[in-house]
Write a protein that holds these residues in place. Structure first.
Motif, PDB file in Angstrom:
ATOM      1  N   ALA A  31       0.817  -1.216   0.000  1.00  0.00           N
ATOM      2  CA  ALA A  31       0.000   0.000   0.000  1.00  0.00           C
ATOM      3  C   ALA A  31       0.848   1.263   0.000  1.00  0.00           C
ATOM      4  N   HIS A  32       2.060   1.177   0.563  1.00  0.00           N
ATOM      5  CA  HIS A  32       2.911   2.363   0.687  1.00  0.00           C
ATOM      6  C   HIS A  32       4.114   2.339  -0.261  1.00  0.00           C
ATOM      7  N   GLY A  33       4.131   1.402  -1.190  1.00  0.00           N
ATOM      8  CA  GLY A  33       5.201   1.357  -2.174  1.00  0.00           C
ATOM      9  C   GLY A  33       6.567   1.065  -1.571  1.00  0.00           C
ATOM     10  N   ILE A  34       6.593   0.254  -0.525  1.00  0.00           N
ATOM     11  CA  ILE A  34       7.847  -0.114   0.145  1.00  0.00           C
ATOM     12  C   ILE A  34       8.139  -1.587  -0.140  1.00  0.00           C
ATOM     13  N   ARG A  35       9.347  -1.879  -0.556  1.00  0.00           N
ATOM     14  CA  ARG A  35       9.727  -3.274  -0.780  1.00  0.00           C
ATOM     15  C   ARG A  35       9.883  -3.980   0.572  1.00  0.00           C
ATOM     16  N   LEU A  36       9.332  -5.163   0.693  1.00  0.00           N
ATOM     17  CA  LEU A  36       9.473  -5.943   1.922  1.00  0.00           C
ATOM     18  C   LEU A  36      10.545  -6.995   1.727  1.00  0.00           C
ATOM     19  N   ARG A  37      11.540  -6.963   2.622  1.00  0.00           N
ATOM     20  CA  ARG A  37      12.615  -7.963   2.598  1.00  0.00           C
ATOM     21  C   ARG A  37      12.685  -8.570   4.003  1.00  0.00           C
ATOM     22  N   PRO A  38      11.874  -9.586   4.296  1.00  0.00           N
ATOM     23  CA  PRO A  38      11.784 -10.108   5.664  1.00  0.00           C
ATOM     24  C   PRO A  38      13.084 -10.717   6.153  1.00  0.00           C
ATOM     25  N   HIS A  39      13.279 -10.579   7.455  1.00  0.00           N
ATOM     26  CA  HIS A  39      14.466 -11.096   8.122  1.00  0.00           C
ATOM     27  C   HIS A  39      14.161 -12.507   8.635  1.00  0.00           C
ATOM     28  N   ILE A  40      14.908 -13.494   8.151  1.00  0.00           N
ATOM     29  CA  ILE A  40      14.601 -14.880   8.503  1.00  0.00           C
ATOM     30  C   ILE A  40      15.210 -15.295   9.832  1.00  0.00           C
ATOM     31  N   LYS A  41      15.959 -14.406  10.492  1.00  0.00           N
ATOM     32  CA  LYS A  41      16.581 -14.788  11.761  1.00  0.00           C
ATOM     33  C   LYS A  41      15.547 -15.090  12.837  1.00  0.00           C
ATOM     34  N   THR A  42      14.302 -14.630  12.643  1.00  0.00           N
ATOM     35  CA  THR A  42      13.256 -14.924  13.614  1.00  0.00           C
ATOM     36  C   THR A  42      12.812 -16.376  13.522  1.00  0.00           C
ATOM     37  N   HIS A  43      12.557 -16.866  12.303  1.00  0.00           N
ATOM     38  CA  HIS A  43      12.022 -18.227  12.170  1.00  0.00           C
ATOM     39  C   HIS A  43      13.053 -19.260  11.724  1.00  0.00           C
ATOM     40  N   LYS A  44      13.999 -18.878  10.852  1.00  0.00           N
ATOM     41  CA  LYS A  44      15.088 -19.767  10.412  1.00  0.00           C
ATOM     42  C   LYS A  44      14.583 -21.029   9.714  1.00  0.00           C
ATOM     43  N   ILE A  45      13.451 -20.943   9.025  1.00  0.00           N
ATOM     44  CA  ILE A  45      12.813 -22.113   8.422  1.00  0.00           C
ATOM     45  C   ILE A  45      12.558 -21.846   6.940  1.00  0.00           C
ATOM     46  N   ASN A  46      13.000 -22.768   6.076  1.00  0.00           N
ATOM     47  CA  ASN A  46      12.870 -22.586   4.635  1.00  0.00           C
ATOM     48  C   ASN A  46      11.423 -22.425   4.198  1.00  0.00           C
ATOM     49  N   ALA A  47      10.525 -23.244   4.741  1.00  0.00           N
ATOM     50  CA  ALA A  47       9.132 -23.190   4.307  1.00  0.00           C
ATOM     51  C   ALA A  47       8.497 -21.839   4.615  1.00  0.00           C
ATOM     52  N   LEU A  48       8.864 -21.224   5.741  1.00  0.00           N
ATOM     53  CA  LEU A  48       8.313 -19.922   6.088  1.00  0.00           C
ATOM     54  C   LEU A  48       8.907 -18.819   5.209  1.00  0.00           C
ATOM     55  N   ALA A  49      10.189 -18.941   4.877  1.00  0.00           N
ATOM     56  CA  ALA A  49      10.784 -17.984   3.940  1.00  0.00           C
ATOM     57  C   ALA A  49      10.081 -18.064   2.586  1.00  0.00           C
ATOM     58  N   GLN A  50       9.770 -19.278   2.155  1.00  0.00           N
ATOM     59  CA  GLN A  50       9.079 -19.438   0.883  1.00  0.00           C
ATOM     60  C   GLN A  50       7.691 -18.806   0.925  1.00  0.00           C
ATOM     61  N   MET A  51       7.003 -18.939   2.060  1.00  0.00           N
ATOM     62  CA  MET A  51       5.692 -18.304   2.206  1.00  0.00           C
ATOM     63  C   MET A  51       5.808 -16.787   2.068  1.00  0.00           C
ATOM     64  N   GLN A  52       6.840 -16.207   2.668  1.00  0.00           N
ATOM     65  CA  GLN A  52       7.038 -14.760   2.588  1.00  0.00           C
ATOM     66  C   GLN A  52       7.300 -14.325   1.149  1.00  0.00           C
ATOM     67  N   LEU A  53       8.115 -15.097   0.440  1.00  0.00           N
ATOM     68  CA  LEU A  53       8.415 -14.777  -0.951  1.00  0.00           C
ATOM     69  C   LEU A  53       7.177 -14.920  -1.826  1.00  0.00           C
ATOM     70  N   ASP A  54       6.396 -15.953  -1.589  1.00  0.00           N
ATOM     71  CA  ASP A  54       5.193 -16.185  -2.391  1.00  0.00           C
ATOM     72  C   ASP A  54       4.182 -15.048  -2.237  1.00  0.00           C
ATOM     73  N   LEU A  55       4.167 -14.398  -1.072  1.00  0.00           N
ATOM     74  CA  LEU A  55       3.244 -13.294  -0.833  1.00  0.00           C
ATOM     75  C   LEU A  55       3.697 -11.989  -1.493  1.00  0.00           C
ATOM     76  N   GLY A  56       4.976 -11.921  -1.892  1.00  0.00           N
ATOM     77  CA  GLY A  56       5.434 -10.716  -2.571  1.00  0.00           C
ATOM     78  C   GLY A  56       6.714 -10.101  -2.059  1.00  0.00           C
ATOM     79  N   ALA A  57       7.368 -10.719  -1.082  1.00  0.00           N
ATOM     80  CA  ALA A  57       8.652 -10.194  -0.618  1.00  0.00           C
ATOM     81  C   ALA A  57       9.660 -10.194  -1.763  1.00  0.00           C
ATOM     82  N   VAL A  58      10.509  -9.156  -1.829  1.00  0.00           N
ATOM     83  CA  VAL A  58      11.456  -9.030  -2.936  1.00  0.00           C
ATOM     84  C   VAL A  58      12.668  -9.935  -2.753  1.00  0.00           C
ATOM     85  N   GLY A  59      12.872 -10.411  -1.554  1.00  0.00           N
ATOM     86  CA  GLY A  59      14.005 -11.264  -1.220  1.00  0.00           C
ATOM     87  C   GLY A  59      13.979 -11.482   0.277  1.00  0.00           C
ATOM     88  N   ILE A  60      15.068 -11.987   0.818  1.00  0.00           N
ATOM     89  CA  ILE A  60      15.128 -12.213   2.256  1.00  0.00           C
ATOM     90  C   ILE A  60      16.366 -11.534   2.830  1.00  0.00           C
TER      91      ILE A  60
END
Length: 351
Positions: A31-60
């Motif tokens: 909504a605000h034109g900001i790229r989301l690049r989530p930090h995986i240090k919280t979960h450290k799990i491949n499947a959750l990183a993939q979920m973040q990317l599938d939703l639209g994150a530009v990378g990790i």
């Protein structure tokens, strides 16, 4: 299987809450034109990183090289290591990775830039640099705008490197002040203002008010924790991860012992307003007042209901990120039912 059948101590993560947390943050950034690049240090799990990317994150975002190594299996093709690499060992390891994805690293010194350049030469691949400045944390990051400009010029003059922009943590009013002082210096050198990447989950939904932010790095938002509740950034119902513990002793009224200590909950506190080492979801008036390695000592008003020996309780950690790093697996649940067991693939990834 119900979560109450899990052997303790253990960790459960409610995927329904995770999905809602991820969507809320992605929707905000979109909504605000900001790229989301989530930090995986919280979960450290491949499947959750993939979920973040599938939703639209530009990378990790990863904090260390070992996290990045583990996350290559998540499908991530654009990885930021938001930590300065220093020395030939880091250059060799980064060089071994840099050809497998688009890599960017943080730098706040000439040596960090030299290390990244050595890695780029090893890989035969370009590596991006985010020049880091301090926004009041007193951690990594240059203090003076002139120092940031000098590092940017070093990057521009170094073969194999790409100036990816600037970064800071956490985003604050000092971020705005620093950028305001840097912009005339850039103009005087004929340089454009580069992209700005900021971090911090507690005030993430205020990021747009700073102006000029291009990218947001956040991690805790996926699970939330007691610190996020204290900051007013989440509610108890937004907390997806709980530590499950069993009451193993009730030596006196108002006093019980659980099988979760510092090796399960960490020793992180949440501040005077929220005492203890976690929030007991089903006994909100109880306080985990002391931890040893394998014991949690809990106090509750003797006049209030208290759990009995053998009862399993749910705990919202004060700080969820180190809790993830203490456990090999999580039990994935929806509601009360366990759906699967997932490996914490980047557990112990601290180098």
């Amino acid at each position: 299987m119900s979560w109450q059948e899990i052997e303790t101590p253990g960790v459960i993560v409610d995927l329904t809450i995770v999905e809602a947390n991820l969507k809320r943050m992605q929707d905000y950034c979109d909504a605000h034109g900001i790229r989301l690049r989530p930090h995986i240090k919280t979960h450290k799990i491949n499947a959750l990183a993939q979920m973040q990317l599938d939703l639209g994150a530009v990378g990790i975002t990863c904090q260390k090289l070992t996290e990045a190594e583990a996350m290559l299996g998540s499908g991530a093709s654009d990885i930021l290591i938001s930590y300065p690499m220093i020395g030939p060992q880091k250059a060799a390891r980064l060089g071994a990775l840099a050809g497998k994805a688009r890599f960017t690293v943080a730098a706040d010194s000439p040596m960090a830039i030299e290390t990244a350049a050595a890695a780029a030469a090893i890989a035969g691949a370009e590596i991006g640099i985010l020049v880091e400045f301090d926004s009041g944390m007193g951690r990594t990051g240059v203090i003076a705008p002139e120092a940031a400009l000098a590092l940017m010029q070093q990057v521009l003059a170094t073969p194999g490197l790409r100036l990816a922009g600037l970064m800071t943590y956490p985003a604050s009013a000092q971020t705005v002040t620093f950028m305001a002082a840097l912009k005339p210096l850039l103009r005087a050198q004929g340089l454009d203002v580069p992209p700005l990447s900021v971090g911090g989950s507690p005030k993430a939904y205020q990021t747009h008010s700073l102006g000029g932010v291009d990218e947001l790095r956040v991690g805790t938002y996926i699970y939330n924790d007691r610190n996020m509740i204290a900051a007013g950034a989440a509610s108890v119902d937004d907390c997806a991860l709980h530590v499950i513990a069993t009451v193993i002793s009730t030596p006196k009224p108002g006093h019980f012992i659980i099988d979760a200590g510092t090796k399960t909950l960490t020793s992180d506190l949440s501040g005077a307003a929220h005492p203890g080492y976690g929030y007991l979801r089903d006994y909100p008036d109880a306080v985990i007042e002391r931890l040893t390695e394998e014991h949690g000592i809990v106090r509750i008003d003797p006049a209030l209901p208290a759990p009995k020996i053998g009862e399993k309780i749910r705990i919202i950690p004060n700080h969820v990120c180190p809790v993830s790093n203490l456990h090999d697996t999580i039990s994935v649940v929806r509601g009360d039912g366990v759906q699967d067991i997932w490996q914490v693939s980047a557990r112990g990834a601290t180098r």
